[in-house]
Design an enzyme around this catalytic site. Structure first.
Site, short mmCIF file in Angstrom:
data_model
loop_
_atom_site.label_atom_id
_atom_site.label_comp_id
_atom_site.label_asym_id
_atom_site.label_seq_id
_atom_site.Cartn_x
_atom_site.Cartn_y
_atom_site.Cartn_z
N THR A 467 -24.55 -28.74 -0.91
CA THR A 467 -24.13 -29.66 -1.96
C THR A 467 -23.03 -30.62 -1.52
O THR A 467 -22.81 -31.64 -2.17
CB THR A 467 -23.65 -28.87 -3.18
OG1 THR A 467 -22.81 -27.78 -2.72
CG2 THR A 467 -24.82 -28.30 -3.96
N GLU A 468 -22.33 -30.29 -0.44
CA GLU A 468 -21.31 -31.19 0.11
C GLU A 468 -21.20 -30.96 1.61
O GLU A 468 -21.00 -29.83 2.05
CB GLU A 468 -19.93 -30.95 -0.52
CG GLU A 468 -19.81 -31.32 -1.98
CD GLU A 468 -18.37 -31.21 -2.49
OE1 GLU A 468 -17.43 -31.24 -1.66
OE2 GLU A 468 -18.17 -31.09 -3.71
N ASN A 469 -21.33 -32.03 2.39
CA ASN A 469 -21.07 -31.97 3.82
C ASN A 469 -20.81 -33.39 4.30
O ASN A 469 -21.62 -34.29 4.06
CB ASN A 469 -22.23 -31.35 4.59
CG ASN A 469 -21.99 -31.31 6.09
OD1 ASN A 469 -22.72 -31.94 6.86
ND2 ASN A 469 -20.98 -30.59 6.51
#
Length: 607
Positions: A467-469
């Site tokens: 979901t976040e990188n």
């Protein structure tokens, strides 16, 4: 001369506690170095395994220790924790149907902080207090995303995104946070417009219910997440979202990175609401967040799943922790503890019904040493454990960086009580790791694969969406040729591909973030975006960085087909951005008051 490891400044060790580290070769084990504190400092000597060494005779010991400590499932043999593939690159493609996306959050991108009936959030109030945010900046206008729905969705379409993660601002649709007080229909209309625009462009909306912007009224009246009443108020908010948007939204995230909400909001005070309740605040906030997540999952499961056929998960952020000395059982256990005190803090109750045993042991023991009658870590009743266990249709993983971890005995006195000292770990970094932006964010791609395999073995190989990188830059000058971001995405996405080869059930990836945006206590000093936002221009025009073109090619090819092609993507992306730099520089020369309202900046298609 070989570079030294360095101790991270910040919370694991007091800032300035180590001014330098002397590194020398140690004995016949050429892959180790002995590190001692600078003269006059109190840090005990410890040994560091130099990264990249594949000649150790200690792999067997580390493997047996890791398997015992990590309590892996039978399929732990699928991943060799001792194998060093830090420099290798795997050319191949992702499974059919893999979902590629980008993301952002309400307070960071929307602006319009007091428009159309929106209520105050804790971040509205916190950012308006002098000294809380770098250069006293706020998210009052940020990217003006509230007014640029069509423009921003057109950027996503050009990028060929399959999904977009955004959050709903709780006070934008329920100004006080209490549903019975008032529902703001203009706020509902804004999210209707965004969801409909995404679907019209065949982009799947993945909606986060809480990305840190609690209604200020709930903070003032109840103490926010310190109070159990938040569970019911949050459930009512979520239920309204399911009712109004659930016919079109099929992927829901209850909380994004609750670790930061709890620790930085209620322990260190770096984030809103800015409370410094050392040793208790973070644990109490997390306890209520976990209960709120479970209640929302059950509400969806009983009232909405049958007709809407959607999924409800949570997004947890976690760094990987690698033991400094792979022959030292205490370091192996410390690295395990580091991960359990972050990712495991929330994932273990959700998948197994209770907090990690190591958290209960360490916080409980230190609480007793401080003369407390009960642990500072709250406990779940048997009924609550049963209610919380299994409340996850998919697990969102936010991941940015890695640390080397060693054991460190912290004092147990009541005055020194804190979440960080409870862990008994020290965090270290290798100064050779690239760090182009945020002081905490080093590029360590191999840690990503290890974290994903840890999730697989600890939690029964759940469905995962990354979901976040992403990675930031911190520059005074404008630079659209973000070659370092291309390298970061290339390496981290490749480690995720290797994890899928290992059998990890990753279904999607989200580049963080679509746009440069308000970065919490760092204000606008750090930029994570694929698109550069000119915050000095009141119209907040967007300009594509080179990484836009590279990521677009990864999406189009569903991975990395071959070395020649991938290198060509990178070369052409950097060539293209030089012309964008010239255009941005020209636009900057136009006086702001005379600048005409820009259209969405075109995406170059010649790559």
């Amino acid at each position: 001369m070989l570079p030294a490891f360095s101790l991270t400044a910040g919370t694991a060790l007091e800032k300035g506690s180590v001014s330098a580290a002397n590194v020398t070769r140690g004995g016949s084990e050429t892959c180790f170095f002995t590190c001692s504190a600078a003269p006059g400092k109190s840090l005990s000597p410890f040994r560091l395994r130099w990264p990249g060494c594949s000649k150790c005779n200690l792999h067997k010991a580390y493997r047996s220790g890791a398997e015992r400590v990590r309590n892996c499932a039978a399929d732990s043999e699928d991943f060799d924790w001792t194998k060093d593939e830090h420099g290798s690159f795997y050319y191949g493609t992702f499974p059919a149907g893999f979902s590629w996306g980008a993301g952002g959050s309400a307070y960071q991108t929307e602006g319009a902080w007091d428009k159309d009936g929106k209520g105050l959030s804790i971040w509205d109030v916190f950012s308006h207090k002098k000294g809380k945010i770098q250069q006293n900046e706020t998210g009052d206008s940020s990217c003006e995303g509230y007014y640029k729905v069509k423009d921003d969705v057109s950027l996503m379409k050009e990028l060929m995104l399959n999904h977009y993660i955004f959050s709903i601002s709780w006070p934008r649709i329920i100004p006080t946070g209490i549903k019975s007080d008032h529902i703001n229909e203009r706020g509902i209309q804004y999210y209707d417009q965004l969801i409909n625009q995404l679907l019209e462009n065949k982009i799947t909306p993945i909606v986060t219910l809480y990305h840190w912007d609690l209604p200020q009224f709930l903070q003032e009246k109840y103490g926010g997440w310190q109070n159990i009443s938040m569970v019911n108020h949050f459930n009512e908010f979520a239920n309204l979202c399911f009712e109004r948007f659930g016919n079109r939204v099929k992927h829901w995230i209850t909380f994004s990175n609750p670790w930061s909400v709890a620790v930085e909001g209620y322990e260190t005070g770096e984030h809103a609401p800015g409370l410094k309740l050392r040793g208790t605040g973070a644990y109490r906030a997390a306890h209520h967040i976990i209960k709120a997540h479970a209640k929302v999952w059950h509400t969806y499961d009983t009232q909405w799943r049958g007709k809407q056929r959607g999924l409800v998960g949570i997004s947890l952020s976690g760094d990987w922790g690698e033991p400094v000395d792979i022959s030292n059982q205490r370091d192996i256990e410390a690295s395990e503890r580091y991960v359990q005190f972050s990712l495991g803090w929330f994932a273990t109750p959700i998948f197994h019904g209770d907090y990690p045993q190591v958290m209960k042991d360490f916080v409980g023991r230190k609480s007793a040493q401080q003369g407390l009658g009960t642990s500072r870590l709250p406990s779940f009743s048997p009924q609550e454990k049963s209610y919380i266990k299994g409340t996850c249709d998919f697990l969102g993983i936010g991941h940015f960086t890695t640390r080397y971890i060693t054991h460190k005995n912290n004092p147990s006195g009541r005055s020194s009580s804190s979440f960080f000292t409870d862990r008994d770990v020290a965090e270290l970094v290798d100064p050779r790791w690239p760090d182009p932006g945020s002081e905490w964010l080093y590029s360590v791609p191999w840690g990503f694969r290890r974290l994903l395999n840890f999730v697989k073995t600890q939690y029964g190989n759940p469905t995962i969406y990354v979901t976040e990188n992403g990675v930031s830059e911190k520059m005074l000058c404008t630079e659209l040729c973000d070659d370092w971001r291309i390298q970061y995405f290339k390496d981290y996405i490749n480690e995720m591909l290797k994890a899928i080869k290992d059998g990890v059930n990753v279904k999607g990836y989200t580049a963080w973030s679509l746009l440069d945006k308000f970065e919490w206590d760092e204000g606008y000093s750090e930029r994570f975006g694929l698109y550069y936002v000119d915050f000095r221009n009141k119209n907040k025009p967007r300009y594509p960085k080179a990484s836009v073109q590279f990521y677009k090619q990864v999406i189009s090819s569903n991975g990395f087909p071959n070395q020649r092609e991938v290198e060509n993507w990178r070369r052409k992306a950097v060539e293209t951005c030089s012309s964008s730099n010239q255009l941005l520089a020209a636009a900057r020369r136009i006086p702001q008051e005379h600048a005409e309202k820009p259209k969405v900046w075109p995406v170059h298609d010649e790559v």
